[in-house]
Design a protein around this motif. Structure first.
Motif, PDB file in Angstrom:
ATOM      1  N   ILE A  86     -14.092  35.246  15.269  1.00 27.01           N
ATOM      2  CA  ILE A  86     -13.589  36.264  14.335  1.00 27.01           C
ATOM      3  C   ILE A  86     -13.439  37.637  14.987  1.00 27.01           C
ATOM      4  N   ASN A  87     -14.183  37.877  16.054  1.00 33.10           N
ATOM      5  CA  ASN A  87     -14.068  39.175  16.723  1.00 33.10           C
ATOM      6  C   ASN A  87     -12.759  39.327  17.493  1.00 33.10           C
ATOM      7  N   ASP A  88     -12.026  38.231  17.645  1.00 32.19           N
ATOM      8  CA  ASP A  88     -10.718  38.326  18.306  1.00 32.19           C
ATOM      9  C   ASP A  88      -9.701  39.035  17.414  1.00 32.19           C
ATOM     10  N   TYR A  89     -10.035  39.201  16.147  1.00 27.19           N
ATOM     11  CA  TYR A  89      -9.085  39.780  15.192  1.00 27.19           C
ATOM     12  C   TYR A  89      -9.592  41.115  14.660  1.00 27.19           C
ATOM     13  N   LYS A  90      -8.643  42.018  14.400  1.00 30.01           N
ATOM     14  CA  LYS A  90      -9.032  43.320  13.842  1.00 30.01           C
ATOM     15  C   LYS A  90      -9.481  43.175  12.397  1.00 30.01           C
ATOM     16  N   SER A  91      -8.766  42.323  11.655  1.00 33.34           N
ATOM     17  CA  SER A  91      -9.128  42.125  10.249  1.00 33.34           C
ATOM     18  C   SER A  91      -8.900  40.668   9.874  1.00 33.34           C
ATOM     19  N   ALA A  92      -9.690  40.191   8.927  1.00 39.27           N
ATOM     20  CA  ALA A  92      -9.585  38.772   8.570  1.00 39.27           C
ATOM     21  C   ALA A  92     -10.066  38.543   7.144  1.00 39.27           C
ATOM     22  N   VAL A  93      -9.556  37.445   6.551  1.00 43.20           N
ATOM     23  CA  VAL A  93     -10.103  36.995   5.276  1.00 43.20           C
ATOM     24  C   VAL A  93     -10.506  35.536   5.453  1.00 43.20           C
ATOM     25  N   VAL A  94     -11.597  35.178   4.828  1.00 43.93           N
ATOM     26  CA  VAL A  94     -12.045  33.785   4.851  1.00 43.93           C
ATOM     27  C   VAL A  94     -11.991  33.279   3.413  1.00 43.93           C
ATOM     28  N   ILE A  95     -11.242  32.202   3.198  1.00 42.90           N
ATOM     29  CA  ILE A  95     -11.143  31.639   1.836  1.00 42.90           C
ATOM     30  C   ILE A  95     -11.719  30.225   1.854  1.00 42.90           C
ATOM     31  N   THR A  96     -12.649  29.968   0.945  1.00 37.98           N
ATOM     32  CA  THR A  96     -13.224  28.621   0.864  1.00 37.98           C
ATOM     33  C   THR A  96     -12.754  27.933  -0.417  1.00 37.98           C
ATOM     34  N   ASP A  97     -13.013  26.643  -0.503  1.00 35.06           N
ATOM     35  CA  ASP A  97     -12.564  25.894  -1.685  1.00 35.06           C
ATOM     36  C   ASP A  97     -13.389  26.261  -2.913  1.00 35.06           C
ATOM     37  N   LYS A  98     -14.729  26.417  -2.724  1.00 29.67           N
ATOM     38  CA  LYS A  98     -15.565  26.806  -3.861  1.00 29.67           C
ATOM     39  C   LYS A  98     -16.421  28.012  -3.491  1.00 29.67           C
ATOM     40  N   LYS A  99     -17.027  28.623  -4.490  1.00 32.68           N
ATOM     41  CA  LYS A  99     -17.795  29.852  -4.247  1.00 32.68           C
ATOM     42  C   LYS A  99     -19.026  29.567  -3.393  1.00 32.68           C
ATOM     43  N   GLU A 100     -19.123  30.278  -2.284  1.00 32.29           N
ATOM     44  CA  GLU A 100     -20.268  30.128  -1.380  1.00 32.29           C
ATOM     45  C   GLU A 100     -20.736  31.521  -0.993  1.00 32.29           C
ATOM     46  N   SER A 101     -21.780  31.613  -0.181  1.00 37.44           N
ATOM     47  CA  SER A 101     -22.182  32.941   0.302  1.00 37.44           C
ATOM     48  C   SER A 101     -22.268  32.905   1.812  1.00 37.44           C
ATOM     49  N   PRO A 102     -21.139  32.773   2.485  1.00 33.99           N
ATOM     50  CA  PRO A 102     -21.190  32.668   3.942  1.00 33.99           C
ATOM     51  C   PRO A 102     -21.643  33.980   4.575  1.00 33.99           C
ATOM     52  N   ASP A 103     -22.301  33.859   5.693  1.00 32.02           N
ATOM     53  CA  ASP A 103     -22.824  35.030   6.386  1.00 32.02           C
ATOM     54  C   ASP A 103     -21.732  35.559   7.325  1.00 32.02           C
ATOM     55  N   LEU A 104     -20.956  36.516   6.825  1.00 27.68           N
ATOM     56  CA  LEU A 104     -19.795  36.990   7.579  1.00 27.68           C
ATOM     57  C   LEU A 104     -19.979  38.447   7.987  1.00 27.68           C
ATOM     58  N   PRO A 105     -19.343  38.872   9.080  1.00 27.84           N
ATOM     59  CA  PRO A 105     -19.406  40.288   9.456  1.00 27.84           C
ATOM     60  C   PRO A 105     -18.838  41.166   8.335  1.00 27.84           C
ATOM     61  N   ASP A 106     -19.264  42.440   8.315  1.00 30.37           N
ATOM     62  CA  ASP A 106     -18.881  43.334   7.205  1.00 30.37           C
ATOM     63  C   ASP A 106     -17.382  43.565   7.072  1.00 30.37           C
ATOM     64  N   ASN A 107     -16.671  43.525   8.190  1.00 25.38           N
ATOM     65  CA  ASN A 107     -15.235  43.835   8.117  1.00 25.38           C
ATOM     66  C   ASN A 107     -14.386  42.635   7.679  1.00 25.38           C
ATOM     67  N   VAL A 108     -15.034  41.531   7.361  1.00 23.65           N
ATOM     68  CA  VAL A 108     -14.290  40.334   6.956  1.00 23.65           C
ATOM     69  C   VAL A 108     -14.360  40.178   5.436  1.00 23.65           C
TER      70      VAL A 108
END
Ligand code: AMP
Ligand code: MG
Length: 326
Positions: A242-264
């Motif tokens: 994910i650090n290869d990108y300046k900005s990103a969105v992660v979309i999952t099929d159902k509601k989860e609480s993934p541990d993602l960097p703050d800018n995602v």
């Protein structure tokens, strides 16, 4: 011009169709860009506005099965009857041998014609008031995300279309399933809103996903945002790149609480993971994040069963924009 789909405006839209114009309208799958399927000049306008290749045939929408007699040569078949009884009106398109009155521009030069009866009162009234079958591909520019609400249509086609009938969000959100019936065998030419399992349970036989019957409009790349789409199985794989990108969105099929960097940004298609809800939200979410101008959309893969197979088909095609230079 976006007009609310009340009785008066449906009548107005029908007048435009009768005069050879084009109208965008809701169906239960996605918004369609409609013209009189039997009027060559009107149908050409659809191809021009969509910038769609002429060899890519259109689906013809009817409001009444009596049209089959006029438009086709081989509608009398036991399996076809079963499919129609169960799935029409609804998101199942059936390919028939075409009669003489169907112009080749509508069928991409083929001797066959694809027909369905939509399950949406606005669409059914529009066809009825027009008095003609309406050919209607999705109301988007060729290759881009299919619109599931009126503003998605307007932002893509603007005033190139005479009227956009606004009937709110579409119920299903992905396109119809397309089948071809030969003797007693059913071949699926495009995965869609009616699952293979549903068709098999109606005909009591297995169904093939077919390469045998040609469906010229099935491109490897389709339904695609301009933003890069990456499908993933494990969130760890996303985090590692994910650090290869300046900005990103992660979309999952159902509601989860993934541990993602703050800018995602994190989002999900359905709180519970319900496949119908995922289908309904799919194109809207992709469109929304595409407009935001972020670098990459990561989407978690969907289980390929039932309508999940069609959802994955759309996602895989959406992730291949790089394969085609626009
Ligand atoms: P859409 O763009 O969603 O309206 O769907 C149209 C698609 O239906 C085309 O791209 C073809 O793949 C398929 N199709 C339409 N007419 C035929 C036909 N006569 N034979 C086979 N496939 C067809
Ligand atoms: Mg389309």
């Amino acid at each position: 011009m976006i007009l609310s789909a009340n009785e008066e405006n449906i009548l107005l839209a029908a007048e435009i169709i009768k005069k050879g114009g084009i109208v965008a309208f809701p169906t239960e799958t996605v918004y369609g860009l409609g013209a009189n399927a039997l009027n060559k000049d009107a149908v050409i306008k659809i191809f021009e506005v969509k910038q769609r290749p002429y060899f890519d045939p259109l689906i013809v929408h009817i409001d009444n099965i009596s049209w089959l007699e006029k438009l086709t040569l081989n509608y009398k078949n036991e399996i076809v009857e079963k499919l129609i009884n169960i799935f029409w009106p609804g998101p199942l398109t059936i390919v028939f041998k075409k009669s003489e009155i169907v112009p080749y521009i509508t069928t991409g030069g083929l001797e066959t014609v694809a027909i369905r009866m939509p399950k949406n009162n606005i669409a059914l009234k529009l066809i009825k008031y027009s008095g003609v079958p309406i050919s209607a591909p999705s109301a988007n520019k060729f290759g881009y995300i299919s619109p599931t609400n009126a503003s998605m249509v307007y932002e893509q086609l603007g005033n190139e279309v005479d009227i956009i009938l606004d009937g709110g969000r579409t119920e299903i959100g992905i396109e119809s399933t397309i089948v071809y019936v030969e003797n007693n065998d059913v071949y699926v030419l495009r995965l869609g809103a009616i699952s293979i399992e549903e068709i098999e349970s109606v005909i009591g036989n297995s169904v093939e996903i077919s390469e045998k019957v040609k469906s010229p409009g099935q491109f490897k790349f389709h339904y695609a945002p301009y933003t890069k789409v990456v499908i993933f199985d494990n969130i760890e794989d996303v985090i590692s790149c994910i650090n290869d990108y300046k900005s990103a969105v992660v979309i999952t099929d159902k509601k989860e609480s993934p541990d993602l960097p703050d800018n995602v940004i994190y989002d999900y298609f359905s709180e519970s993971g319900d496949l119908r809800e995922i289908a309904k939200n799919l194109f809207e979410k992709l469109y929304y994040y595409d407009k935001m101008g972020i670098d990459v959309i990561f989407v978690k893969s969907i289980k390929e069963e039932g309508i999940g197979r069609a959802i994955m088909d759309r996602l895989k095609k959406a992730s291949r924009r790089g394969a085609l230079k626009l």
